[in-house]
Design an enzyme around this catalytic site. Structure first.
Site, mmCIF file in Angstrom:
data_model
loop_
_atom_site.group_PDB
_atom_site.id
_atom_site.type_symbol
_atom_site.label_atom_id
_atom_site.label_comp_id
_atom_site.label_asym_id
_atom_site.label_seq_id
_atom_site.Cartn_x
_atom_site.Cartn_y
_atom_site.Cartn_z
ATOM 1 N N LYS A 24 0.809 -1.299 0.055
ATOM 2 C CA LYS A 24 0.073 -0.048 -0.139
ATOM 3 C C LYS A 24 0.812 1.281 0.002
ATOM 4 C CE LYS A 24 -4.157 -2.242 0.198
ATOM 5 N NZ LYS A 24 -3.711 -3.836 0.057
HETATM 6 C C1 LIG Z 1 -4.620 -4.927 0.558
HETATM 7 C C2 LIG Z 1 -6.246 -5.008 1.014
HETATM 8 C C3 LIG Z 1 -6.963 -5.678 2.382
HETATM 9 C C4 LIG Z 1 -5.728 -6.289 3.070
HETATM 10 O O1 LIG Z 1 -5.101 -5.639 3.814
HETATM 11 P P1 LIG Z 1 -4.038 -6.188 4.936
HETATM 12 O O2 LIG Z 1 -3.604 -5.117 5.650
HETATM 13 O O3 LIG Z 1 -2.966 -6.856 4.169
HETATM 14 O O4 LIG Z 1 -4.654 -6.939 5.850
HETATM 15 C C5 LIG Z 1 -8.116 -5.285 2.314
HETATM 16 N N1 LIG Z 1 -9.026 -5.035 1.384
HETATM 17 C C6 LIG Z 1 -8.556 -4.484 0.406
HETATM 18 C C7 LIG Z 1 -9.222 -3.665 -0.750
HETATM 19 C C8 LIG Z 1 -7.020 -4.308 0.110
HETATM 20 O O5 LIG Z 1 -6.633 -3.840 -1.077
#
Ligand SMILES: *Cc1c(COP(=O)(O)O)cnc(C)c1O
Length: 372
Positions: free
Chosen positions: A177
């Site tokens: 992210k």
């Molecule tokens: C990356 C992502 C998640 C999960 O995030 P984590 O921090 O890895 O648990 C959940 N929903 C969406 C839409 C994502 O892009």
């Protein structure tokens, strides 16, 4: 995936290490909470070990009964569904919009039943879903809205930040992210009724937070919950990333704009680029291309791989994934979702140097031109 490091990550991490407080709910966690609350104008924020955990906390706060339903786009990551399925809730999948690939808000209300307890939109590629429409339906029907804002930290919708757009929201600070501490997340709450209970859920169902605040001298088991807290060492890294958010975002925007310019004239040949609707500011989480035909998309992927640049196909829609089909997924006919899943690619998106940006744009444009 390369996690960008700026000035202060190591400095803060050393400070946290030397302070000797390495568990959750420490001083750096407190600083991150204040930052998130003030910067995004969120009622209350709690750092979690992931967005997945934040969604699990949200699902606990929704307080649904087994068999209750939640509405979500099929075009999303597994966690959007799993967190609620863990509570015995039934997913109701809705199709997406052609332009933003977010849940199609016009299809939400017809999927509401007496059992609907939550609507869980995601903000795909950092562009918030049509939250005004979704919140309006939820308010009229007495349903809780949970934003899966994993991809939209620092994005805005009509002047308000993601995470502050609904009853509850979840951020991701995973390495993939925009702002990251490796693994991490946050639960955002905008209704006071959640504030105290969330602290109990966060700390294994205990009221330890009241002891820390000096309101009690002994803590007890008062609720369900889990160990959702992020280590303060990771919170230290996260704080540095949050403080450098604007600079990180500027560099992401540069890559986004460069891709946009490289592919713009191929729109004439039917290639579709992402759009940012009016009233929305994106954090430039991702850039995608939609090809007219599946064969073109697949050939584009092969060509790019031959030249060592690796775009990736997006989500396998949840309703047609192995677990989704065991939850009634086969009954759905989500034509936009199915078509997009076969024709979309996400381009490599991380903090690239200028030379890397030029190279990625040139190679990928050439590959696209050859398949169109
Ligand atoms: C990356 C992502 C998640 C999960 O995030 P984590 O921090 O890895 O648990 C959940 N929903 C969406 C839409 C994502 O892009």
């Amino acid at each position: 995936m390369k996690v960008p490091m700026f000035r202060d990550e190591k400095k803060y991490l050393n400070e946290a290490f030397d302070l000797g407080y390495h568990a959750g709910a420490g001083p750096f966690t407190g600083k991150c909470h204040t930052f998130l609350r003030e910067r995004f104008r969120i009622g209350k924020a709690l750092l979690t070990t992931s967005c997945t955990d934040a969604l699990e906390m949200a699902a606990l706060l929704v307080d649904a009964k087994p068999g209750d339903e939640f509405i979500l786009p099929s075009y999303t990551f597994s966690s959007t569904a799993t967190a609620f399925v863990l509570r015995g809730m039934k997913p109701v999948f809705v199709d997406i919009r052609e332009d933003t690939l977010n849940i199609d808000e016009k299809l939400v209300e017809r999927n509401v039943t007496k059992k609907t307890r939550a609507i869980v939109p995601i903000h795909y590629a950092g562009v918030p879903a049509e939250m005004d429409v979704i919140n309006d339906i939820a308010r009229r029907r007495g349903i809780t809205v949970v934003e899966d804002a994993a991809q939209a930290v620092n994005s805005t919708y009509h002047g308000r930040y993601a995470g502050a757009l609904a009853d509850l929201g979840a951020f991701s600070f995973h390495a993939t992210k925009a702002y990251s501490c490796g693994e991490g997340g946050a639960l955002c709450m905008n209704r006071e009724e959640y504030f105290q209970r969330s602290e109990f859920l966060w700390e294994k169902g205990t009221d330890r937070s009241l002891v820390i605040k000096g309101l009690k001298n002994k803590y007890h088991w008062v609720d369900v919950g889990s160990s959702f807290l992020l280590s303060d060492l990771l919170a230290a890294i996260l704080l540095a990333q949050l403080e450098n958010m604007d600079e990180i975002q500027k560099r992401r925007e540069k890559l986004y704009r460069a891709y946009g310019e490289s592919f713009m004239d191929l729109e004439e040949k039917g290639l579709r680029l992402p759009v940012i609707p009016p009233g929305i500011e994106s954090n430039f989480h991702a850039f995608f291309l939609v090809f007219p035909k599946e064969e073109q998309r697949d050939r584009f992927l092969d060509l790019a791989l031959e030249r060592s640049v690796s775009p990736y196909i997006g989500y396998i829609p949840l309703h047609s994934s192995p677990f989704g089909t065991t939850l009634g997924g086969r009954e759905y006919n989500l034509s936009v979702t199915d078509r997009i899943a076969k024709t979309v690619v996400r381009l490599p998106f991380y903090l690239m140097e200028d030379g890397e940006i030029e190279y990625a744009c040139a190679v990928l444009r050439d590959c696209a031109e050859r398949v169109l």
